[in-house]
Scaffold this active site. Structure first.
Site, PDB file in Angstrom:
ATOM      1  NE  ARG A 183     -64.727 -67.416  41.378  1.00  0.00           N
ATOM      2  CZ  ARG A 183     -65.820 -66.890  41.917  1.00  0.00           C
ATOM      3  NH1 ARG A 183     -67.009 -67.071  41.344  1.00  0.00           N
ATOM      4  NH2 ARG A 183     -65.758 -66.211  43.041  1.00  0.00           N
ATOM      5  CE  LYS A 243     -82.542 -66.391  19.700  1.00  0.00           C
ATOM      6  NZ  LYS A 243     -83.387 -65.181  19.639  1.00  0.00           N
ATOM      7  CE  LYS A 293     -86.972 -69.786  13.888  1.00  0.00           C
ATOM      8  NZ  LYS A 293     -86.667 -69.299  15.246  1.00  0.00           N
ATOM      9  CD  GLU A 314     -90.307 -67.975  12.665  1.00  0.00           C
ATOM     10  OE1 GLU A 314     -89.533 -68.309  13.583  1.00  0.00           O
ATOM     11  OE2 GLU A 314     -89.966 -67.315  11.678  1.00  0.00           O
ATOM     12  CG  ASP A 320     -91.107 -64.572  14.870  1.00  0.00           C
ATOM     13  OD1 ASP A 320     -90.629 -64.620  16.023  1.00  0.00           O
ATOM     14  OD2 ASP A 320     -90.515 -64.065  13.911  1.00  0.00           O
TER      15      ASP A 320
END
Length: 285
Positions: A104, A139, A171, A201, A222
């Site tokens: 597994r 992410k 950002k 960004e 973006d």
């Protein structure tokens, strides 16, 4: 495609040992111990049950061999290979208890990472007629980032930064706190070494013009429409790399790529990729 460079064996060992410890718990595999004679040998094949891209062979092999070094693991294909349903991926032979106890953990790594590679390839295949490359983001599943980013490479994609420490990505919140595009870029340039890339960004063409005037290595466009992206690419005119980001899907990626951007970052290739269905069949001798 050829397989990416091998994963760091120390990182592989640590991840596999943690996963096996989680699965084996305090008493080990009590089912195999109760039902399988200690002398039994298992011959196993891992095969694809659907089409896809392969990733994670090192982790799968390490799972088996960590429980018993006597286990033989022979891969029939390389990471990065395109799989067809029914294709044999690897042949494993060794002490049956160890083989079944590792099954597994090996399949969890192999199925998950192959799922990431497969999802990446789906995006890449759609935009193969353009110059754009699919890249991943941060992410990722905590603790599995280096493996998921490896799987992205197996699927033909490119890696974005690995963490907060290997590139500067300014950002919208950084811009807001810093006091604007110019202030953020000047601060970044004053602290960055000559080998460190700076990306920023922008949400509007007006912000983009300010970035072009100030200078950066990469600009992240973006949540812009394909039409606005085309205008942005024209304004950039090769001065820096153009990366598109924001709610990219299989339905929208072609139009985004055809705008002329260099990179398209897609969070869902790591955080939402379905597991590739792989199976293990055993014949005990």
């Amino acid at each position: 495609m050829t397989a990416p460079a091998p994963l760091d064996p120390i990182a592989v060992r640590r991840a596999v040992e943690a996963a096996l410890a989680e699965d084996l718990g305090r008493a080990g595999d009590i089912t195999s111990a109760a039902t399988i004679p200690a002398s039994a040998v298992a011959r196993v094949v891992i095969a694809a049950r659907q089409t896809g891209r392969l990733a994670g062979l090192q982790l799968a092999e390490a799972a088996f061999r960590s429980l018993d070094p006597a286990i033989s693991f022979k891969a029939e294909v390389e990471d990065g290979a395109r799989l067809t349903a029914g294709e044999v991926i690897a042949r494993i032979e060794g002490p049956a208890r160890a083989v079944l106890s590792a099954e597994r953990t090996a399949l969890n790594f192999l199925g998950h990472l192959s799922g990431v590679a497969t999802e990446t390839a789906r995006y890449g295949d759609l935009i193969a007629h353009t110059r754009a490359r699919i890249c991943c983001t941060r992410k990722t599943t905590p603790g599995l980032r280096i493996f998921e980013k490896y799987a992205v490479r197996c699927g033909g994609g490119s890696n974005h930064r690995f963490g907060l420490d290997d590139a500067i990505l300014i950002k919208d919140n950084h811009i807001a706190v810093a006091g604007g595009v110019e202030a953020a870029l000047r601060g970044a340039k004053s602290s960055a070494g000559h080998l460190l890339k700076i990306e920023i960004e922008v949400d509007t063409l007006e912000q983009l013009d300010r970035v072009i005037a100030e200078g950066a290595d990469v600009v992240l466009l973006d949540n812009m429409s394909p039409a606005v992206l085309r205008e942005a690419v024209e304004r950039i005119d090769g001065r820096m790399l153009a990366e598109a980001s924001g709610n990219v899907s299989l339905d929208t990626v072609v139009a985004i790529a055809e705008s002329g951007v260099d990179l398209i970052s897609v969070g869902r290739i790591t955080h939402s990729a379905p597991t590739l269905d792989l199976g293990l069949d055993v014949a005990v001798a």
